[in-house]
Motif scaffolding. Sequence first.
Motif, PDB file in Angstrom:
ATOM      1  N   SER A 168       0.845  -1.186   0.000  1.00 22.52           N
ATOM      2  CA  SER A 168       0.000   0.000   0.000  1.00 22.52           C
ATOM      3  C   SER A 168       0.882   1.238   0.000  1.00 22.52           C
ATOM      4  O   SER A 168       1.779   1.352   0.816  1.00 22.52           O
ATOM      5  CB  SER A 168      -0.901  -0.035   1.229  1.00 22.52           C
ATOM      6  N   ILE A 169       0.634   2.127  -0.950  1.00 23.64           N
ATOM      7  CA  ILE A 169       1.431   3.343  -1.058  1.00 23.64           C
ATOM      8  C   ILE A 169       0.475   4.524  -0.965  1.00 23.64           C
ATOM      9  O   ILE A 169      -0.392   4.667  -1.827  1.00 23.64           O
ATOM     10  CB  ILE A 169       2.179   3.414  -2.406  1.00 23.64           C
ATOM     11  N   PRO A 170       0.597   5.358   0.044  1.00 27.26           N
ATOM     12  CA  PRO A 170      -0.277   6.526   0.102  1.00 27.26           C
ATOM     13  C   PRO A 170       0.037   7.456  -1.064  1.00 27.26           C
ATOM     14  O   PRO A 170       1.209   7.648  -1.405  1.00 27.26           O
ATOM     15  CB  PRO A 170       0.095   7.198   1.419  1.00 27.26           C
ATOM     16  N   ARG A 214       2.569  10.210  -0.761  1.00 27.06           N
ATOM     17  CA  ARG A 214       4.001   9.899  -0.747  1.00 27.06           C
ATOM     18  C   ARG A 214       4.571   9.702  -2.149  1.00 27.06           C
ATOM     19  O   ARG A 214       5.767   9.575  -2.316  1.00 27.06           O
ATOM     20  CB  ARG A 214       4.263   8.599   0.031  1.00 27.06           C
ATOM     21  N   THR A 224       8.216   6.267  -4.719  1.00 24.72           N
ATOM     22  CA  THR A 224       8.128   7.155  -3.566  1.00 24.72           C
ATOM     23  C   THR A 224       9.545   7.637  -3.299  1.00 24.72           C
ATOM     24  O   THR A 224      10.463   7.282  -4.024  1.00 24.72           O
ATOM     25  CB  THR A 224       7.600   6.418  -2.321  1.00 24.72           C
ATOM     26  N   GLY A 274      11.317   6.651  -1.035  1.00 22.51           N
ATOM     27  CA  GLY A 274      12.110   5.535  -0.554  1.00 22.51           C
ATOM     28  C   GLY A 274      12.248   4.400  -1.547  1.00 22.51           C
ATOM     29  O   GLY A 274      13.334   3.960  -1.846  1.00 22.51           O
ATOM     30  N   ASP A 275      11.152   3.911  -2.061  1.00 17.03           N
ATOM     31  CA  ASP A 275      11.223   2.708  -2.876  1.00 17.03           C
ATOM     32  C   ASP A 275      10.355   2.865  -4.117  1.00 17.03           C
ATOM     33  O   ASP A 275       9.746   3.897  -4.326  1.00 17.03           O
ATOM     34  CB  ASP A 275      10.773   1.494  -2.055  1.00 17.03           C
ATOM     35  N   CYS A 333       6.259   9.317   8.147  1.00 18.55           N
ATOM     36  CA  CYS A 333       7.582   8.953   7.644  1.00 18.55           C
ATOM     37  C   CYS A 333       7.606   7.585   6.969  1.00 18.55           C
ATOM     38  O   CYS A 333       8.615   7.194   6.417  1.00 18.55           O
ATOM     39  CB  CYS A 333       8.603   8.970   8.769  1.00 18.55           C
ATOM     40  N   ILE A 334       6.513   6.853   7.042  1.00 23.63           N
ATOM     41  CA  ILE A 334       6.461   5.559   6.363  1.00 23.63           C
ATOM     42  C   ILE A 334       6.165   5.806   4.896  1.00 23.63           C
ATOM     43  O   ILE A 334       5.177   6.447   4.558  1.00 23.63           O
ATOM     44  CB  ILE A 334       5.374   4.665   6.982  1.00 23.63           C
ATOM     45  N   GLN A 335       7.038   5.324   4.029  1.00 25.75           N
ATOM     46  CA  GLN A 335       6.836   5.563   2.588  1.00 25.75           C
ATOM     47  C   GLN A 335       5.837   4.588   1.991  1.00 25.75           C
ATOM     48  O   GLN A 335       5.029   4.955   1.148  1.00 25.75           O
ATOM     49  CB  GLN A 335       8.163   5.468   1.840  1.00 25.75           C
ATOM     50  N   SER A 336       5.916   3.349   2.385  1.00 27.32           N
ATOM     51  CA  SER A 336       4.921   2.386   1.935  1.00 27.32           C
ATOM     52  C   SER A 336       4.968   1.192   2.871  1.00 27.32           C
ATOM     53  O   SER A 336       5.897   1.033   3.650  1.00 27.32           O
ATOM     54  CB  SER A 336       5.166   1.937   0.498  1.00 27.32           C
ATOM     55  N   ILE A 337       3.952   0.367   2.780  1.00 33.00           N
ATOM     56  CA  ILE A 337       3.877  -0.770   3.681  1.00 33.00           C
ATOM     57  C   ILE A 337       3.515  -1.992   2.836  1.00 33.00           C
ATOM     58  O   ILE A 337       2.732  -1.887   1.888  1.00 33.00           O
ATOM     59  CB  ILE A 337       2.875  -0.466   4.813  1.00 33.00           C
ATOM     60  N   SER A 391       8.772   0.577   4.556  1.00 34.72           N
ATOM     61  CA  SER A 391       9.921   1.223   3.934  1.00 34.72           C
ATOM     62  C   SER A 391       9.952   2.686   4.323  1.00 34.72           C
ATOM     63  O   SER A 391       8.924   3.340   4.425  1.00 34.72           O
ATOM     64  CB  SER A 391       9.908   1.023   2.426  1.00 34.72           C
ATOM     65  N   GLU A 392      11.167   3.147   4.606  1.00 37.18           N
ATOM     66  CA  GLU A 392      11.355   4.519   5.050  1.00 37.18           C
ATOM     67  C   GLU A 392      12.484   5.128   4.237  1.00 37.18           C
ATOM     68  O   GLU A 392      13.169   4.433   3.500  1.00 37.18           O
ATOM     69  CB  GLU A 392      11.719   4.543   6.538  1.00 37.18           C
ATOM     70  N   ARG A 393      12.669   6.436   4.362  1.00 39.69           N
ATOM     71  CA  ARG A 393      13.813   7.059   3.702  1.00 39.69           C
ATOM     72  C   ARG A 393      15.004   6.936   4.615  1.00 39.69           C
ATOM     73  O   ARG A 393      14.926   7.169   5.806  1.00 39.69           O
ATOM     74  CB  ARG A 393      13.537   8.529   3.438  1.00 39.69           C
ATOM     75  N   SER A 414      18.697   6.714  -0.066  1.00 43.72           N
ATOM     76  CA  SER A 414      17.748   5.826  -0.727  1.00 43.72           C
ATOM     77  C   SER A 414      16.730   5.347   0.300  1.00 43.72           C
ATOM     78  O   SER A 414      16.176   6.146   1.036  1.00 43.72           O
ATOM     79  CB  SER A 414      18.483   4.659  -1.380  1.00 43.72           C
ATOM     80  N   SER A 415      16.505   4.034   0.353  1.00 36.74           N
ATOM     81  CA  SER A 415      15.439   3.580   1.229  1.00 36.74           C
ATOM     82  C   SER A 415      15.959   2.594   2.253  1.00 36.74           C
ATOM     83  O   SER A 415      16.974   1.940   2.063  1.00 36.74           O
ATOM     84  CB  SER A 415      14.355   2.911   0.410  1.00 36.74           C
TER      85      SER A 415
END
Lengths: 153, 470
Positions: free
Chosen positions: A91-93, A96, A120, A122-123, B418-422, B441-443, B447-448
Amino acid sequence: MKKLPENVKKIWMQASIITFICWILFFVVSRFLLAFIKWPTWISFIVLGIGILELICELSLIPYRYAFNKYRIAEEYVEIQKGFFFRKLSSIPIARVQNVNLDQGPLLRMQKLNSVDIDTAGDNHRIEAVTHQEAQLIRKQVMDLAMEARNEK
Amino acid sequence: MKNKLLNPLALLFGIRNYISQVVGILVISIWINFVWITPVFALFLLVYKIASYFTYRYSILDNQLLVKHGIFFKKELHMPYERIQNIHRKQWFFLKPFKLEEVIIDNASHSDSNIDLVAVNENVADLLENKKAIAINSKPENKITKSDVNNNFDAQYKISNHSMNLFALTSFRGLFGLFILFEFYQRYSFAISAKYKDAFFNYLGSKGIIIVILEIFILLIIAFVVSYISIWIQYYRFTLTKKDGYLTFSRGLLKKETLRINIKRIQSINFSQNIIRSLFKLTTVKITIISDRKESTNTKDPIVIPVLNSKNLYTIANQFFDNLPSKDPKILGQRAYSVWLFIRNSLWTLLLPLPLLLNGNNWLTISFFIEIMILFAVIFNGFYRYRHNGVKVIKNDDLVIENCRFFNRHLHFINWHCIQSITLRESIWMQKNNLAHLKISERRGDSSGEIISRYIDADIAKRIYKWYQS
């Protein structure tokens, strides 16, 4: 959740056949090489065996792979599901999302499909294949929503 | 300040690089029987280094820092003050009398655009900090003077000699040193001639196990002492200060390093414990920040408090960070079945000592002994990872997630923003047992970073997933 377009199955089939051709090439080369370094040549049949096994597995798993590859673009998040034996649900908001990129390899191009990369900070996450119009729509929708979310902050 | 040169001592820093390059060329020239090229090359390189020193100029302008360098290809680096992410200061002890230091300015981009001022006056960094603060707030801030910094802060932590000893004694760095040595041996063992190797193994084989163990023990002690001293040197007079929403920490005996970080830029907080520290209930506090590619891992997730007793862990950490709970959160999601899964997944390590058997029968007892040790470690690992595994949402939309890697226990605190995706991961076999992995995943750095809690209860993992979507 939305499924990928029907003809993605064709692409997966073609891709697995291409890998099989690579295995066969590898098999032929290994026969020569093994003879050259004076090793028993039957080792190369192991290579062929692995190739055939992979082809069978990949082809037989296509319906499952199709059934379990889904995505959803919701108001606040993008959701991507992948895999049959090893399932992955991300899940990606939308707030972000930094970037949405459309990619198209030769196989995808033949079927007039696109793959969508959602980055995003990050990834990055990938929707494997959608039709071209759908891809444009996703990009517009996600980027608009991302802009909106960012301006609200 | 416009078009300033770096201090001439910057040339001194180039010497080490210079020598290693010249030696490299020397080796190659001997290899190809072309030795006379070395002095020519050395001369050219020297001229080049000096010329590039004189062409490197920096200007501190009203709205940006400008660096011009290059001999043939002129380059200009513009860094607007509001883009500056971190300012990192390093001062070797021999530069202190000259009031000089190295200042690294990074803007957290993917390209190599960070600016490294090798030797500049101490006030340059202060000036830049000030300019940055002005640029961000777009209103002038009171000038920070030296005396101000010392008395005026919101919270401060100074490491005591006692905790410094605890920190150095409970570190695993010595073992890592041995590990690196071993890796080197594996990689370059082909270069050692077989005669010496045989002689060595015969020597080991001819002596009893006890001597071998004793020798390993001595090696361990040496590694341990070296690590003890190096940690003292690195973390000497560690200080953490909180002031006006910034964290500043400085450390080091031979080379004093100072880093100033905006608290809002902190991505996550990590309480970590290695196995010895968890035995003595000591915790290290680390943070994850956004920085540049060139930064070393040491500054990617810098240690902000080297060691704290668990009694006052939360009281002290709460002085510096706003979003921490007041006591240890009860983590949810552990499942007893995961003990077996963790053990199963690390059973392959039992294969590692098998190559020892190739060296002959003398090694049979030793390898058997090692196998038993590994088996114990594997079983312990399974229970340990099960105990420290799980997730929980606490107040203010903060997620607590705990996991273990290599007997290191990590407790992460990360805010929803701060959470980029889950990602929720499960295989069909895990589904039968209602288990799942949860990946966040976080920054981190440029990178990540990933934080994964493995084999937790699927219902709880799904609840976290739902929480994240709302």
